[in-house]
Design a protein around this motif. Structure first.
Motif, PDB file in Angstrom:
ATOM      1  N   LYS A   1     148.184  79.602  14.783  1.00 58.83           N
ATOM      2  CA  LYS A   1     149.373  79.173  15.429  1.00 58.83           C
ATOM      3  C   LYS A   1     149.461  77.946  15.979  1.00 58.83           C
ATOM      4  N   GLY A   2     148.422  77.428  15.908  1.00 59.36           N
ATOM      5  CA  GLY A   2     148.337  76.158  16.745  1.00 59.36           C
ATOM      6  C   GLY A   2     148.696  76.137  18.216  1.00 59.36           C
ATOM      7  N   THR A   3     148.536  77.234  18.946  1.00 56.51           N
ATOM      8  CA  THR A   3     148.802  77.224  20.285  1.00 56.51           C
ATOM      9  C   THR A   3     147.632  76.875  21.068  1.00 56.51           C
ATOM     10  N   ALA A   4     147.893  75.972  22.262  1.00 55.62           N
ATOM     11  CA  ALA A   4     147.013  75.574  22.993  1.00 55.62           C
ATOM     12  C   ALA A   4     146.736  76.896  24.274  1.00 55.62           C
ATOM     13  N   PRO A   5     145.461  77.371  23.946  1.00 55.99           N
ATOM     14  CA  PRO A   5     145.168  78.319  25.116  1.00 55.99           C
ATOM     15  C   PRO A   5     145.239  77.418  26.660  1.00 55.99           C
ATOM     16  N   LEU A   6     145.089  78.357  27.629  1.00 59.37           N
ATOM     17  CA  LEU A   6     144.904  77.883  28.847  1.00 59.37           C
ATOM     18  C   LEU A   6     143.418  77.292  29.019  1.00 59.37           C
ATOM     19  N   TYR A   7     142.624  78.111  28.569  1.00 56.60           N
ATOM     20  CA  TYR A   7     140.981  77.683  28.437  1.00 56.60           C
ATOM     21  C   TYR A   7     140.794  78.542  27.126  1.00 56.60           C
ATOM     22  N   PRO A   8     140.059  77.932  26.121  1.00 58.65           N
ATOM     23  CA  PRO A   8     139.680  78.426  25.135  1.00 58.65           C
ATOM     24  C   PRO A   8     138.389  79.274  25.130  1.00 58.65           C
ATOM     25  N   PHE A   9     138.246  79.950  24.168  1.00 57.66           N
ATOM     26  CA  PHE A   9     136.897  80.799  23.761  1.00 57.66           C
ATOM     27  C   PHE A   9     135.762  79.785  23.841  1.00 57.66           C
ATOM     28  N   GLY A  10     134.894  79.954  24.407  1.00 56.25           N
ATOM     29  CA  GLY A  10     133.797  79.495  24.488  1.00 56.25           C
ATOM     30  C   GLY A  10     133.440  77.978  25.400  1.00 56.25           C
ATOM     31  N   TYR A  11     134.491  78.139  26.400  1.00 52.66           N
ATOM     32  CA  TYR A  11     134.784  77.175  27.493  1.00 52.66           C
ATOM     33  C   TYR A  11     134.113  77.162  28.702  1.00 52.66           C
ATOM     34  N   GLY A  12     133.735  76.248  29.162  1.00 53.77           N
ATOM     35  CA  GLY A  12     133.028  76.322  30.492  1.00 53.77           C
ATOM     36  C   GLY A  12     132.390  74.995  31.131  1.00 53.77           C
TER      37      GLY A  12
ATOM     38  N   VAL B   1     125.451  74.864  22.707  1.00 48.18           N
ATOM     39  CA  VAL B   1     126.158  74.202  21.617  1.00 48.18           C
ATOM     40  C   VAL B   1     126.751  75.165  20.626  1.00 48.18           C
ATOM     41  N   GLN B   2     127.902  75.178  20.334  1.00 45.64           N
ATOM     42  CA  GLN B   2     128.535  76.163  19.302  1.00 45.64           C
ATOM     43  C   GLN B   2     128.769  75.547  17.801  1.00 45.64           C
ATOM     44  N   ILE B   3     128.331  76.495  16.824  1.00 45.83           N
ATOM     45  CA  ILE B   3     128.547  76.090  15.603  1.00 45.83           C
ATOM     46  C   ILE B   3     129.572  76.831  15.147  1.00 45.83           C
ATOM     47  N   TYR B   4     130.755  76.347  14.523  1.00 39.55           N
ATOM     48  CA  TYR B   4     131.823  77.012  13.786  1.00 39.55           C
ATOM     49  C   TYR B   4     131.767  76.667  12.387  1.00 39.55           C
ATOM     50  N   VAL B   5     132.026  77.493  11.338  1.00 39.45           N
ATOM     51  CA  VAL B   5     132.068  77.135   9.934  1.00 39.45           C
ATOM     52  C   VAL B   5     133.610  77.353   9.517  1.00 39.45           C
TER      53      VAL B   5
ATOM     54  N   GLU C   1     127.069  65.080  25.989  1.00 40.92           N
ATOM     55  CA  GLU C   1     127.670  64.223  24.907  1.00 40.92           C
ATOM     56  C   GLU C   1     126.913  64.938  23.826  1.00 40.92           C
ATOM     57  N   TYR C   2     127.491  64.808  22.747  1.00 39.06           N
ATOM     58  CA  TYR C   2     126.946  65.392  21.482  1.00 39.06           C
ATOM     59  C   TYR C   2     126.830  64.190  20.460  1.00 39.06           C
ATOM     60  N   SER C   3     125.816  64.126  19.713  1.00 43.35           N
ATOM     61  CA  SER C   3     125.802  63.014  18.749  1.00 43.35           C
ATOM     62  C   SER C   3     124.927  63.522  17.640  1.00 43.35           C
ATOM     63  N   GLY C   4     125.433  62.792  16.291  1.00 40.68           N
ATOM     64  CA  GLY C   4     124.627  62.908  15.322  1.00 40.68           C
ATOM     65  C   GLY C   4     124.569  64.356  14.729  1.00 40.68           C
ATOM     66  N   VAL C   5     125.494  64.934  14.422  1.00 42.30           N
ATOM     67  CA  VAL C   5     125.692  66.038  13.572  1.00 42.30           C
ATOM     68  C   VAL C   5     125.220  65.950  12.032  1.00 42.30           C
TER      69      VAL C   5
ATOM     70  N   ALA D   1     130.638  71.345  15.240  1.00 41.84           N
ATOM     71  CA  ALA D   1     129.813  71.608  16.319  1.00 41.84           C
ATOM     72  C   ALA D   1     130.544  71.226  17.724  1.00 41.84           C
ATOM     73  N   GLY D   2     130.502  72.132  18.645  1.00 41.46           N
ATOM     74  CA  GLY D   2     131.418  71.855  19.847  1.00 41.46           C
ATOM     75  C   GLY D   2     131.006  72.501  21.089  1.00 41.46           C
ATOM     76  N   HIS D   3     131.661  72.157  22.052  1.00 40.23           N
ATOM     77  CA  HIS D   3     131.399  72.730  23.462  1.00 40.23           C
ATOM     78  C   HIS D   3     132.191  74.045  23.680  1.00 40.23           C
ATOM     79  N   SER D   4     133.146  74.244  22.871  1.00 42.13           N
ATOM     80  CA  SER D   4     133.938  75.404  22.872  1.00 42.13           C
ATOM     81  C   SER D   4     134.982  75.332  21.545  1.00 42.13           C
ATOM     82  N   SER D   5     135.526  76.268  21.356  1.00 42.07           N
ATOM     83  CA  SER D   5     136.125  76.724  20.046  1.00 42.07           C
ATOM     84  C   SER D   5     137.368  75.524  20.143  1.00 42.07           C
ATOM     85  N   ASP D   6     137.558  74.942  21.036  1.00 45.36           N
ATOM     86  CA  ASP D   6     138.731  73.961  21.147  1.00 45.36           C
ATOM     87  C   ASP D   6     138.246  72.515  21.280  1.00 45.36           C
TER      88      ASP D   6
END
Ligand code: BGC
Length: 736
Positions: free
Chosen positions: A597-608, A655-659, A615-619, A719-724
């Protein structure tokens, strides 16, 4: 000549039973723990009478079922689960048994464990829990719960491991291995689709086949196939019009058929409704008939249970055969030989300092820092000054309550106690702590006066720590009834808002296990999610607040701004009043829905957040292309990246990996979690993270052909630190 054998059924009972086994010379195979389990099972089965077999498959008390006394085969003794070993209840009622030696370690609730995203901790948690169960003479621990958090309103979310099937499975597997390492069986529950408490005994879950396989079954499948769980508990609700405790499709076709489960299916307490269905549809052990497992008592004698005399009668009059019975008994015997009668079973340990220390570590790692404006936390022990603690949850012992997951902790440190003790030990001269309750659930009439008192004090202090949230009782985070509202109860929103107006240095700490509305979020300096964190809750919270522990928990579910941002509610599907639970949102649960839906949650899954920054680099991928046949052969893609700690404190990052399947003939969620790793990174240092993705990471369930499939084409690895919070991506081509 007649021989007698001494059998030590369970060392913890220190009971020695002498049995006569007839005129044979050799020790019967079933007594020889060094022999293969299957051989012991067949041997024991061949010695049992019909009555002994039927006796074994139903309860004899609230939490036990008979063994075979004549053969020295012990009883099964079960206990809730899932965050500790429950105190003893009376033999035949839900009343406390009144023991004084059953107060154990309360571990943080499962949602808190999931928030650690730490598989090793999940294993240690399970192992310690198994030790407590072993010491208490139990051979089955009724947990973990892996039902997916479909709605924040579900009263039992604290017993589950979040909204994502991959995360829930990854945390359940080591937990189960840890429990079972003690030769105590875990019992994964509630199979399946028990995603709300409202009308849990009667609702029929209407869910499409694909959603069932992709969202609601994977954690159970992982428990069976990856962890080798020895017991599964059926759910109260119905699926395809049949109660899940004797549901042919779920139990016979999927669990025992497709997944090859060889353990026992235990009914939920009061979840059995029909003898013939129980015989044919895969139920192995019946518990709690005519109770709802929680509050309803029954005087139905155990021999009148569906799988007791009524079963015997059907066999005796030829309506039922004995084939199904033998299968059930084999499974129960297997359970006993794997547990109580297993070789080298230990003695366990209970309420030990080691378990307490572990409970504290889990609590520390599970706490999630959601907001921290201007580095408001941690408080500086040298300068914090006048600290005002406000809120009912600051003084609430939350291990009590919640229904069947209620615990009787040997000790539980409340947040206020933890903070006071921290200050007493570390900064008695520089920090003072005062307390105001602010709100009381039992005295709504005092609401205004308590609020005024707290607000007045807030004006005259350096920092306010507000402890609010939910409570583990009916209508909040409790069993059998869902929450009544998404917002905080007992007028807390107004209280928080008034406190912030009185003193902008307001830090909110939520003690709860479900998402809540936070209309005051902008006003708070910091927001921390501290869960129901068990015996050591207050100590863990104090260490996070004063910075001895750098928070590293991440949300296992989405915190929506509004309940209507959650798929089950947006579609109008969730209902308290209907015996039909339509899963209209399909596979779009949690972040899958907000992505759609493209809705911004208040705090997303995986967030903290952390007190440091990463800082992430070089995926990079180990290869950019892979063929279907390579994936079929078990080849994997390795995703690697570097995580740098750019701050001044050591910290941990997940570190979270989404496909993402870029183009697919089947509809797919925008992205799905398929890998994660938690790493420790020293201040100024960096860590290389490698995460492997196998075939499962790319597959989806094709409900036309009824199987999992990988479709060739382009994928994105995010790759990310949360789903958003996706910080890098790489492309992968899967070839035909
Ligand atoms: C719950 C189960 C629990 C059982 C025994 C039921 O009401 O649903 O999770 O294990 O009671 O207490």
């Amino acid at each position: 000549m007649k021989k007698h054998y001494i059998i030590y059924c369970t060392a913890s009972f220190a009971a020695a039973i002498t049995v006569s086994v007839g005129s044979i010379d050799a020790q019967p195979a079933y007594l020889d723990a060094s022999r293969p389990v299957e051989e012991r099972v067949e041997d024991a089965l061949s010695r049992m009478t019909l009555e002994e077999k039927v006796a074994m498959i139903h309860a004899q008390s609230k939490f036990s079922s008979p063994g075979v006394p004549r053969l020295g085969i012990p009883e099964n003794r079960m206990s809730d689960g899932p965050h500790g070993v429950r105190a003893e209840v009376a033999w035949n009622s839900w009343e406390s048994a009144g023991w004084t030696n059953d107060a154990g370690t309360a571990f943080p609730c499962l949602e808190a464990l999931a928030a650690t995203w730490n598989r090793d901790l999940a294993f240690r948690y399970g192992k310690a829990l198994g030790e407590e169960a072993l010491y208490r003479g139990k051979n089955v621990l009724l947990g973990p719960g892996v039902n997916i958090v479909r709605t924040p309103l579900c009263g039992r979310n604290h017993e589950y491991m979040g909204e994502d099937p991959y995360l829930a499975g990854q945390m359940a597997v080591p937990y189960i291995r840890g429990v079972q390492q003690n030769k105590v069986s875990a019992c994964v529950k509630h199979f399946a689709l028990n995603n709300q408490e409202e009308r849990r005994l009667s609702y029929n879950a209407e869910v499409d086949e694909r959603t069932l396989h992709e969202i609601y079954l994977p954690a159970f499948k992982a428990a069976v196939q990856d962890a080798g769980v020895w017991a599964v508990m059926g759910a109260y609700n119905k699926y395809l019009g049949e109660h899940c405790c004797h549901n042919k499709y779920l139990l016979c076709d999927i669990l025992k058929g497709d997944w090859g489960f060889d353990g026992v299916v235990v009914s939920d307490w009061g979840g059995t409704h029909d003898t013939m269905q129980a015989i044919r549809n895969g139920l192995d052990m019946e518990f709690g008939t005519n109770t709802d497992g929680l509050s309803i008592e029954t005087d139905t004698p155990y021999n009148e249970y569906y799988l007791a005399d009524p079963y015997l009668e059907l066999i005796e009059n030829g309506t039922a055969g004995t084939e199904e019975l033998d299968d059930k008994v084999r499974r129960v015997l297997r359970l006993i030989f794997r547990t109580t009668m297993a070789e080298d079973r230990g003695f366990g340990s209970f309420a030990s300092p080691e378990h307490s220390a572990l409970a504290r570590t889990v609590a520390e790692e599970g706490i999630v820092l959601l907001k921290n404006r201007n580095g408001s936390l941690p408080l500086n022990p040298d300068k914090a000054g006048k600290v005002l603690v406000v809120g009912g949850n600051a003084i609430l012992k939350t291990s009590w309550g919640g229904g069947s997951a209620e615990l009787k902790p040997e000790h539980e440190i409340t947040p206020l106690e933890g903070i006071r003790e921290y200050v007493r030990k570390n900064c008695p001269g520089t920090v003072t702590v005062t307390y105001e309750q602010g709100y009381r659930w039992d005295r709504p009439d005092l609401g205004d006066s308590l609020r005024f008192a707290a607000v007045a004090k807030a004006k005259d202090c350096d920092v306010v720590l507000y402890f609010g949230g939910l409570q583990k009782w009916d209508g909040k985070d409790g069993e059998s009834i869902d929450r009544q509202e998404y917002g905080l109860p007992y007028g807390q929103d107004k209280l928080i808002s008034d406190l912030a107006d009185a003193n902008p240095n307001l830090n909110v700490i939520l003690v709860a296990a479900s998402a809540v509305a936070m209309p005051w979020a902008d006003k708070a300096q910091s927001i921390t999610y501290a869960w129901y964190s068990g015996s050591e809750a207050g100590n863990a919270i104090a260490e996070v607040i004063f910075g001895d522990v750098n928070p590293s928990g991440k949300l296992p579910f989405t915190i929506y701004r509004d309940l209507a941002d959650c798929g089950a509610h947006a579609t109008g599907a969730y209902s308290r009043d209907s015996d039909t639970a339509e899963y209209r949102e399909g596979m779009y649960v949690g972040y899958r829905w907000t992505d759609l839906k493209g809705t911004a949650p208040l705090y997303p899954f995986g967030y903290g957040l952390s007190y440091t920054a990463f800082e992430y680099s070089g995926v990079k991928l180990s290869r950019q292309e892979i063929s279907l046949s390579d994936l079929d052969d078990g080849e994997e893609i390795t995703v690697s990246l570097t995580v740098r700690n750019t701050g001044e404190r050591d910290g941990k990052e997940t570190v979270q990996i989404y496909v993402r399947d870029v183009k697919s003939s089947l509809e797919r969620p925008y992205k799905e979690l398929k890998g994660f790793e938690k790493v420790s990174v020293p201040a100024g240092g960096q860590a290389e993270v490698n995460i492997s993705l196998g075939k499962d990471a790319f597959a989806c369930y094709d409900d036309v052909d009824d199987c999992w499939k990988v479709e060739p084409g382009r994928f994105e690895i995010l790759a990310g630190h949360s789903s958003d919070g996706i910080t890098g991506k790489a492309r992968l081509e899967i070839r035909q």
